[in-house]
Write a protein that holds these residues in place. Sequence first.
Motif, PDB file in Angstrom:
ATOM      1  N   ASN A  48       0.714  -1.352  -0.105  1.00  0.00           N
ATOM      2  CA  ASN A  48       0.028  -0.048  -0.040  1.00  0.00           C
ATOM      3  C   ASN A  48       0.925   1.444   0.160  1.00  0.00           C
ATOM      4  N   GLN A  49       1.978   1.212   0.576  1.00  0.00           N
ATOM      5  CA  GLN A  49       2.797   2.280   0.944  1.00  0.00           C
ATOM      6  C   GLN A  49       3.960   2.304  -0.184  1.00  0.00           C
ATOM      7  N   ASN A  50       4.199   1.294  -1.061  1.00  0.00           N
ATOM      8  CA  ASN A  50       5.175   1.283  -1.951  1.00  0.00           C
ATOM      9  C   ASN A  50       4.856   0.127  -2.977  1.00  0.00           C
ATOM     10  N   PRO A  51       3.595   0.910  -3.851  1.00  0.00           N
ATOM     11  CA  PRO A  51       3.166   0.025  -4.815  1.00  0.00           C
ATOM     12  C   PRO A  51       4.115  -0.151  -6.011  1.00  0.00           C
ATOM     13  N   LEU A  52       5.054   0.187  -6.127  1.00  0.00           N
ATOM     14  CA  LEU A  52       6.204  -0.166  -7.302  1.00  0.00           C
ATOM     15  C   LEU A  52       7.152  -0.981  -6.994  1.00  0.00           C
ATOM     16  N   SER A  53       7.273  -0.981  -5.583  1.00  0.00           N
ATOM     17  CA  SER A  53       8.409  -1.849  -5.179  1.00  0.00           C
ATOM     18  C   SER A  53       8.072  -3.532  -5.032  1.00  0.00           C
ATOM     19  N   GLN A  54       9.273  -4.006  -4.804  1.00  0.00           N
ATOM     20  CA  GLN A  54       9.194  -5.868  -4.766  1.00  0.00           C
ATOM     21  C   GLN A  54       9.693  -6.121  -3.464  1.00  0.00           C
ATOM     22  N   LEU A  55       8.812  -7.376  -3.148  1.00  0.00           N
ATOM     23  CA  LEU A  55       9.350  -7.819  -1.816  1.00  0.00           C
ATOM     24  C   LEU A  55       9.524  -9.470  -1.911  1.00  0.00           C
ATOM     25  N   GLY A  56      10.519  -9.989  -1.111  1.00  0.00           N
ATOM     26  CA  GLY A  56      10.539 -11.487  -1.220  1.00  0.00           C
ATOM     27  C   GLY A  56      11.080 -11.998   0.253  1.00  0.00           C
ATOM     28  N   LEU A  57      10.574 -13.140   0.443  1.00  0.00           N
ATOM     29  CA  LEU A  57      10.626 -13.737   1.717  1.00  0.00           C
ATOM     30  C   LEU A  57      11.554 -14.888   1.840  1.00  0.00           C
ATOM     31  N   ILE A  58      12.175 -14.999   2.792  1.00  0.00           N
ATOM     32  CA  ILE A  58      13.450 -16.034   3.117  1.00  0.00           C
ATOM     33  C   ILE A  58      12.825 -16.657   4.421  1.00  0.00           C
ATOM     34  N   ALA A  59      12.644 -18.074   4.318  1.00  0.00           N
ATOM     35  CA  ALA A  59      12.504 -18.597   5.725  1.00  0.00           C
ATOM     36  C   ALA A  59      13.851 -19.345   6.080  1.00  0.00           C
ATOM     37  N   CYS A  60      13.966 -19.158   7.485  1.00  0.00           N
ATOM     38  CA  CYS A  60      15.306 -19.546   8.185  1.00  0.00           C
ATOM     39  C   CYS A  60      14.779 -20.463   9.166  1.00  0.00           C
ATOM     40  N   LYS A  61      15.258 -21.935   8.942  1.00  0.00           N
ATOM     41  CA  LYS A  61      15.038 -22.902   9.856  1.00  0.00           C
ATOM     42  C   LYS A  61      16.139 -24.177   9.699  1.00  0.00           C
ATOM     43  N   ASP A  62      16.272 -25.197  10.620  1.00  0.00           N
ATOM     44  CA  ASP A  62      16.975 -26.019  10.471  1.00  0.00           C
ATOM     45  C   ASP A  62      18.296 -25.837   9.779  1.00  0.00           C
ATOM     46  N   GLY A  63      18.987 -24.649  10.404  1.00  0.00           N
ATOM     47  CA  GLY A  63      20.374 -24.270  10.071  1.00  0.00           C
ATOM     48  C   GLY A  63      20.385 -23.798   8.658  1.00  0.00           C
TER      49      GLY A  63
END
Length: 189
Positions: A48-63
């Motif tokens: 909503n605040q950054n409509p042109l931006s891009q996001l990615g997600l990283i899951a950290c688990k099991d080392g």
Amino acid sequence: QSRVAKGMIRYCYVMIDLSDAIHVEDMRPNRSAVLLPLMIKFVREFFNQNPLSQLGLIACKDGKAERITELSGSPETHVKAIKKAFASDGVGGSFSLQNGLEQAMEGLRDVPPCGAREIIAIISSLSTCDPGNINDSVRKVKKMKARTNHSSTHSGHCMGPDHRATKGDFSGEEAENGRRSRETHVRML
């Protein structure tokens, strides 16, 4: 004539600590139950605040660290990935900050120079289990000019009572204030 403003478009990876520490019950009912709706809200507000931006997600688990979404402008893709990652069979083991940073740097490598590179770490664990020297990864992040930020859900890094005054021992009202402060700190992200 239009002027190009550097850093207007954000390219941001969010590292989420999904180690065993996510099940600690210092937040009601536990850290996972508090973080899940906050992460979904964060994703929606980010776009909503950054409509042109891009996001990615990283899951950290099991080392290890795994990019569960690549950089994209689709909030619903990220929301689905967050819900799936927070499922009970999707968490456990130990947290590795170094592996998370390495994954984020790999994903940000091809970002155009006019965009702002960012890495946000949501950390629940008190420690990190890294395969090498974390300082090497920090130097690489600095060299690529990525802005970093973190939010911790544990009392070791809370924005609350003075740890020296209490010698790290939070009891009674101090513990409750520390818990409230950590929840506020995560929400402020």
